[in-house]
Design an enzyme around this catalytic site. Structure first.
Site, PDB file in Angstrom:
ATOM      1  N   PHE A  24       0.802  -1.255  -0.124  1.00 44.33           N
ATOM      2  CA  PHE A  24       0.002   0.139   0.330  1.00 44.33           C
ATOM      3  C   PHE A  24       0.958   1.315   0.186  1.00 44.33           C
ATOM      4  CE2 PHE A  24      -2.977  -2.852   2.188  1.00 44.33           C
ATOM      5  CZ  PHE A  24      -3.840  -3.109   1.106  1.00 44.33           C
ATOM      6  N   HIS A 118      -0.640  -2.894   7.373  1.00 38.91           N
ATOM      7  CA  HIS A 118      -1.291  -1.416   6.964  1.00 38.91           C
ATOM      8  C   HIS A 118      -2.838  -1.745   6.834  1.00 38.91           C
ATOM      9  CE1 HIS A 118      -0.209   2.039   4.328  1.00 38.91           C
ATOM     10  NE2 HIS A 118      -1.580   2.257   4.822  1.00 38.91           N
ATOM     11  N   VAL A 119      -3.490  -1.310   7.722  1.00 43.82           N
ATOM     12  CA  VAL A 119      -4.743  -1.247   8.037  1.00 43.82           C
ATOM     13  C   VAL A 119      -5.738  -0.983   6.771  1.00 43.82           C
ATOM     14  CG1 VAL A 119      -5.414   0.805   9.017  1.00 43.82           C
ATOM     15  CG2 VAL A 119      -6.779  -1.122   9.758  1.00 43.82           C
ATOM     16  N   HIS A 120      -6.726  -1.536   6.288  1.00 41.48           N
ATOM     17  CA  HIS A 120      -7.471  -1.040   5.279  1.00 41.48           C
ATOM     18  C   HIS A 120      -8.817  -1.978   5.384  1.00 41.48           C
ATOM     19  CE1 HIS A 120      -5.148  -4.807   4.258  1.00 41.48           C
ATOM     20  NE2 HIS A 120      -6.238  -5.038   3.515  1.00 41.48           N
ATOM     21  N   LEU A 121      -9.824  -0.934   4.770  1.00 42.88           N
ATOM     22  CA  LEU A 121     -11.294  -1.476   4.618  1.00 42.88           C
ATOM     23  C   LEU A 121     -11.521  -2.213   3.001  1.00 42.88           C
ATOM     24  CD1 LEU A 121     -12.921   1.364   6.535  1.00 42.88           C
ATOM     25  CD2 LEU A 121     -11.940  -0.547   7.375  1.00 42.88           C
TER      26      LEU A 121
END
Length: 162
Positions: A24, A118-121
């Site tokens: 990302f 790496h947080v993601h929705l």
């Protein structure tokens, strides 16, 4: 109807060694286009297509900051991520007329995160009957259009909504 046979493997993520940049972080540093799959950018986060989608239009909302947990993000970042999620749903409804959506986040290895640091929705458009044996038996997804076509359609729709 043109079909794209997409292998579903975690190899794409796993092949990147720990000393290499996050997928990302690397994508957000590139110019937007079919190469990095970013269809829209905000101040704190962006919308990117999943390179190995469950369905056409499978997008992710990603903060620019490299953080593993949603609760460690600032309220401004979380707020923009939710606003981008809402805009993404609106765009996907206009383009694909799905019958429903799956929204979610997989935080940590135990939760099934492919990119755990790496947080993601995820925003996944769904249709009744959109699953089949190919995903289970063949580790393959069947998509009605190429990823490049999906990118062009979503990018144009996001640009028209600014």
């Amino acid at each position: 109807m043109k079909h794209l046979w997409t292998p579903w493997r975690k190899e794409y993520i796993e092949k990147h060694r720990k000393d290499e940049a996050c997928v990302f972080c690397r994508a957000q540093a590139e110019d937007d286009g079919p190469g990095n799959l970013i269809v829209s950018r905000g101040e704190h986060a962006y919308v990117i297509l999943n390179r190995y989608p469950y369905t056409s239009g499978h997008a992710m909302i990603v903060p620019y900051v490299h953080e593993s947990n949603l609760d460690r993000l600032t309220p401004a970042i979380r707020s923009e991520m939710m606003e981008l999620t809402s805009r993404c749903i609106t765009v996907l409804r206009e383009i694909y007329t799905p019958e429903g959506f799956n929204l979610g986040a997989n935080m940590g290895s135990a939760a099934g995160a492919g990119v755990k640091d790496h947080v993601h929705l995820h925003v996944v458009p769904r249709w009744i009957g959109d699953t089949n044996f190919m995903s289970t038996v063949g580790e393959t997804r069947v998509l009605p259009e190429t990823l490049e076509s999906t990118y062009s359609r979503l990018h144009a729709a996001f640009q028209n909504r600014k």
